[in-house]
Design a protein around this motif. Structure first.
Motif, PDB file in Angstrom:
ATOM      1  N   ASP A  12      41.212  17.844  37.831  1.00 16.23           N
ATOM      2  CA  ASP A  12      40.571  17.646  36.537  1.00 16.23           C
ATOM      3  C   ASP A  12      39.596  16.471  36.687  1.00 16.23           C
ATOM      4  O   ASP A  12      40.017  15.316  36.770  1.00 16.23           O
ATOM      5  N   ARG A  14      37.889  14.836  34.853  1.00 17.52           N
ATOM      6  CA  ARG A  14      37.892  13.788  33.833  1.00 17.52           C
ATOM      7  C   ARG A  14      38.689  12.567  34.274  1.00 17.52           C
ATOM      8  O   ARG A  14      38.428  11.460  33.812  1.00 17.52           O
ATOM      9  N   ARG A  18      38.438   7.751  34.217  1.00 17.17           N
ATOM     10  CA  ARG A  18      39.466   6.965  33.544  1.00 17.17           C
ATOM     11  C   ARG A  18      40.031   5.931  34.511  1.00 17.17           C
ATOM     12  O   ARG A  18      39.945   6.075  35.727  1.00 17.17           O
ATOM     13  N   ASP A  22      38.102   5.095  37.765  1.00 18.93           N
ATOM     14  CA  ASP A  22      36.695   5.047  37.369  1.00 18.93           C
ATOM     15  C   ASP A  22      35.869   4.161  38.297  1.00 18.93           C
ATOM     16  O   ASP A  22      34.785   4.556  38.743  1.00 18.93           O
TER      17      ASP A  22
END
Length: 266
Positions: A12, A14, A18, A22
């Motif tokens: 994922d 995403r 995070r 990141d």
């Protein structure tokens, strides 16, 4: 149960935006996309201060009979499995924190010389725990250490929320296994922390020097549990008091458990 990371295809994307991934995905373009970086590409991104090099882990390499840590110390070759998350994060940590990685390696080799290749000493266990799940935390407020000593997580994270947000404290996620686990969004990450308090010196230099000199990591119990999910902004529910009281990663301190005092940077 042994952790199994998602495949690159199933990842994922995403999670790369995070915490804690990141900053790693922004600094190195190796985590996203369909392609794995080659050993040659990884070596091209080593910092000038890093003398070691990454080498593909093959049967031919392993035929030298050396222990993984011995090979690094003797030849400078870091055996690296290709197309492997765990080893990729290890290369990235070497790139970002070469002095700490080298200090850990030299300590491991010194212990192997005493214990042999089959037995493991308490210092070896501590060194490995930090290498895999380590975090370096630098605090300015002694009261934060006191809250941490008591596992008063709500005070440590929510009570000092502004200190975590404004840079008065710093957190360096060092352990490559911890970073690998972050690929699974639902995981509540708990690292093994070394804490520094006050001082004007560089916390990373202080950490490397303390490891190199043998002042720290002589027993796994020196390391403090540090639930990363408690950091402001790291978990969607982190702004609520109940989060610190009911979430499994925030465990009470065990009876009789005493942590070593925080170290000074300089």
């Amino acid at each position: 149960m042994r952790y199994v990371a998602p495949t690159r295809e199933a990842l994922d994307a995403r999670v790369l935006g995070r915490h804690p991934l990141d900053t790693w995905s922004q600094a190195y373009g190796f985590l996203g996309g369909a392609s794995w970086p080659s050993i040659e590409v990884l070596n091209a991104h080593r910092p000038a201060s890093m003398q070691q090099r990454f080498v593909a882990q093959t049967p031919q390499l392993l035929a030298d009979g050396l222990h993984y840590e011995e090979r690094i110390a003797v030849t400078g070759a870091i055996a690296t499995r290709e197309r492997n998350w765990h080893d990729l994060f290890n290369t990235l940590v070497w790139m970002r924190y070469p002095a700490i990685k080298q200090a850990l390696n030299l300590r491991q080799v010194a212990e192997i010389a005493v214990m042999g290749r089959r037995e493991r000493s308490r210092p070896q266990c501590a060194l490995t725990h930090f290498d895999e799940a380590g975090i370096v935390v630098h605090l300015r407020e002694p009261a934060m250490v006191e809250a941490w000593d008591a596992h008063d997580w709500e005070t440590l994270f929510r009570g000092y929320r502004q200190a975590w947000l404004n840079g008065d404290t710093t957190v360096h996620v060092f352990g490559h296994a911890l970073l690998e686990h972050a690929l699974t969004p639902a995981k509540l990450l708990v690292g093994k922390a070394m804490v520094f308090l006050g001082g004007s010196g560089d916390v990373l230099d202080a950490c490397a020097a303390a490891i190199d000199s043998g002042q720290v990591l002589n027993d796994p119990l020196e390391l403090r549990p540090f639930p990363l999910s408690g950091l402001p902004g790291w978990h969607d529910d982190g702004d609520t008091a109940d989060f610190y009281r009911a979430t499994p990663c925030f465990q009470p301190v065990r009876a009789g458990r005493i942590y070593p005092p925080a170290r000074a940077t300089a």
